[in-house]
Write an enzyme that holds these catalytic residues in place. Structure first.
Site, PDB file in Angstrom:
ATOM      1  N   PHE A  11       1.317  -1.289  -0.717  1.00  0.00           N
ATOM      2  CA  PHE A  11      -0.380   0.099  -0.632  1.00  0.00           C
ATOM      3  C   PHE A  11       0.802   1.242  -0.442  1.00  0.00           C
ATOM      4  O   PHE A  11       0.512   1.980   0.600  1.00  0.00           O
ATOM      5  CB  PHE A  11      -0.697  -0.592   1.435  1.00  0.00           C
ATOM      6  N   THR A  99       4.566  -4.662  -4.697  1.00  0.00           N
ATOM      7  CA  THR A  99       5.694  -4.740  -3.379  1.00  0.00           C
ATOM      8  C   THR A  99       6.367  -4.327  -4.339  1.00  0.00           C
ATOM      9  O   THR A  99       6.694  -3.797  -5.694  1.00  0.00           O
ATOM     10  CB  THR A  99       5.618  -5.825  -2.728  1.00  0.00           C
ATOM     11  N   LYS A 128       8.516  -5.017 -12.115  1.00  0.00           N
ATOM     12  CA  LYS A 128       9.312  -6.383 -12.948  1.00  0.00           C
ATOM     13  C   LYS A 128      10.068  -7.559 -12.374  1.00  0.00           C
ATOM     14  O   LYS A 128       9.836  -8.297 -13.752  1.00  0.00           O
ATOM     15  CB  LYS A 128      10.623  -5.290 -13.013  1.00  0.00           C
ATOM     16  N   VAL A 155       7.269  -1.810 -17.503  1.00  0.00           N
ATOM     17  CA  VAL A 155       7.894  -2.027 -18.749  1.00  0.00           C
ATOM     18  C   VAL A 155       7.598  -0.353 -17.990  1.00  0.00           C
ATOM     19  O   VAL A 155       8.332   0.334 -18.410  1.00  0.00           O
ATOM     20  CB  VAL A 155       7.831  -2.173 -19.944  1.00  0.00           C
ATOM     21  N   LYS A 227      13.490  -5.077 -18.313  1.00  0.00           N
ATOM     22  CA  LYS A 227      12.053  -3.902 -18.980  1.00  0.00           C
ATOM     23  C   LYS A 227      12.640  -5.050 -20.176  1.00  0.00           C
ATOM     24  O   LYS A 227      11.731  -5.101 -20.813  1.00  0.00           O
ATOM     25  CB  LYS A 227      12.234  -3.498 -18.989  1.00  0.00           C
ATOM     26  N   GLY A 325       5.170   7.332 -12.227  1.00  0.00           N
ATOM     27  CA  GLY A 325       3.812   7.951 -11.705  1.00  0.00           C
ATOM     28  C   GLY A 325       3.042   7.761 -11.064  1.00  0.00           C
ATOM     29  O   GLY A 325       2.619   6.790 -11.856  1.00  0.00           O
TER      30      GLY A 325
END
Length: 353
Positions: A11, A99, A128, A155, A227, A325
């Site tokens: 969270f 997480t 990822k 990604v 990625k 973001g």
């Protein structure tokens, strides 16, 4: 209208942002998307865990200033985080895994995803680690249990590079890609071009919140390497592991390197790329490259991300958008849930026919 019960694992910024969206957007989603989201459980290392079969008020979760272990004050709550119990026993249709990323073995996120899929619950994640390290296993587990494992945000945050390549560009024959996949390193390179040395540019990135206290994963390319693995395996049908992708960061670039590139009408960018070779193998790499100003990635500045897909039928197709973001990444989770909802609806319609 469909109601999806969800459990939030973690969270921090991303799942908290998703809760903010749920608190304000559910009526809009019901009208436009055909579903509402109901939070029935949350587990967080700092706050503890809580299960509420009827649902937790999203607005309260977001606005309450919980102290450490604060979920223990709630009905059905505990001051301790019990991710395994929450994932396996909460009455959730979808587990939302957000997480921290562990680039070595993907844990504990791999286990979180595995427990959920084995329990017959869909998984959406922005993490990822489990995608780069265990995607094949987790996708097979999802299929065996009749559920979905979705990870668009792993990604480029909310920018839908995976779905766009697989759905919108289906049949275009993606042969390779190159991209700016880390906003921190891109910001640092831009500030170095503006005259700062590497250390000063990194410090500025930290002050602005673009860089972590330890920026190693960003500036040495380790984040981009994960990625590259995800995109190469997803879009090119590879089976790459992180250690098979060569990786060089930007920390060794000097002010003179930057100036020499400018004099040649070039710009340094940290590029993650992969290409399908003539023998069918796929090669991936991460390294700083000088790009001519007219290159589609050369003008991508600040914390923005971009990927140029090399296709057989369309040539180069470039996708640009936010690479980080809270709200942007929460949108990626929403887009994954939309994909699950569409698949569920299509399956139900087919069955009814």
């Amino acid at each position: 209208m469909t109601l999806y019960n969800i459990a939030l694992i973690g969270f921090g910024g991303v799942n908290r942002a998703l809760a903010e969206l749920i608190a304000t957007k559910n009526p809009l989603w019901e009208r436009d998307l055909g579903f509402r989201l109901n939070i029935v459980a949350v587990s967080d290392l700092y706050l503890g865990s809580v299960i509420s079969p009827n649902g937790l008020d999203a607005k309260t979760l977001v606005e309450a200033n919980f102290a450490k272990g604060g979920f223990g004050q709630l009905s059905g709550g505990s001051a301790e985080a019990d991710n395994e119990t929450i994932i396996k026993t909460a009455p959730a249709d979808i587990i939302v895994e957000a997480t921290f990323t562990n680039p070595k073995d993907g844990e504990p996120a791999v286990s979180h995803c595995r427990w959920a899929l084995q329990s017959g619950k869909h998984v959406v994640t922005t993490n990822k680690g489990p995608v780069a390290i265990a995607a094949q296993e987790l996708k097979a587990l999802a299929k065996a249990n009749g559920v979905h494992f979705e990870y668009e945000g792993s990604v480029m945050s909310g920018t839908p590079v995976i779905r766009m390549a697989e759905k919108t560009l289906a049949g275009a024959e993606v042969k390779g890609f190159e991209g700016i996949l880390n906003g921190t390193s891109n910001f640092v390179l831009g500030r170095m071009e503006g005259g700062l040395d590497f250390a000063t540019a990194v410090k500025e990135a930290q002050i602005l919140g673009y860089a972590e206290a330890d920026p190693t994963a960003d500036v040495e390319g380790f984040d981009v390497r994960l990625k590259v693995v995800i995109l190469a395996n997803e879009l090119l049908g590879a089976s790459l592991k992180p250690e098979e992708v060569t990786c060089t960061g930007i920390s060794k670039l000097s002010p003179s390197d930057i100036e020499n590139a400018k004099a040649a009408n070039n710009r340094w960018k940290l590029i993650g790329s992969a290409v399908r070779n003539e023998d069918g193998t796929v090669t991936g790499s991460v390294s700083p490259k000088q790009l001519p100003f007219e290159h589609p990635l050369a003008g991508v500045n600040g914390a923005t991300n971009a990927v140029s897909l090399n296709t057989e039928l369309l040539g180069s197709v470039t996708i640009t958008g936010p690479g980080a973001g809270r709200i942007e990444t929460a949108y990626a989770l929403l887009s994954d849930i939309v994909a699950i909802h569409k698949a569920q609806t299509a399956a139900a319609t087919k069955e009814a026919a």
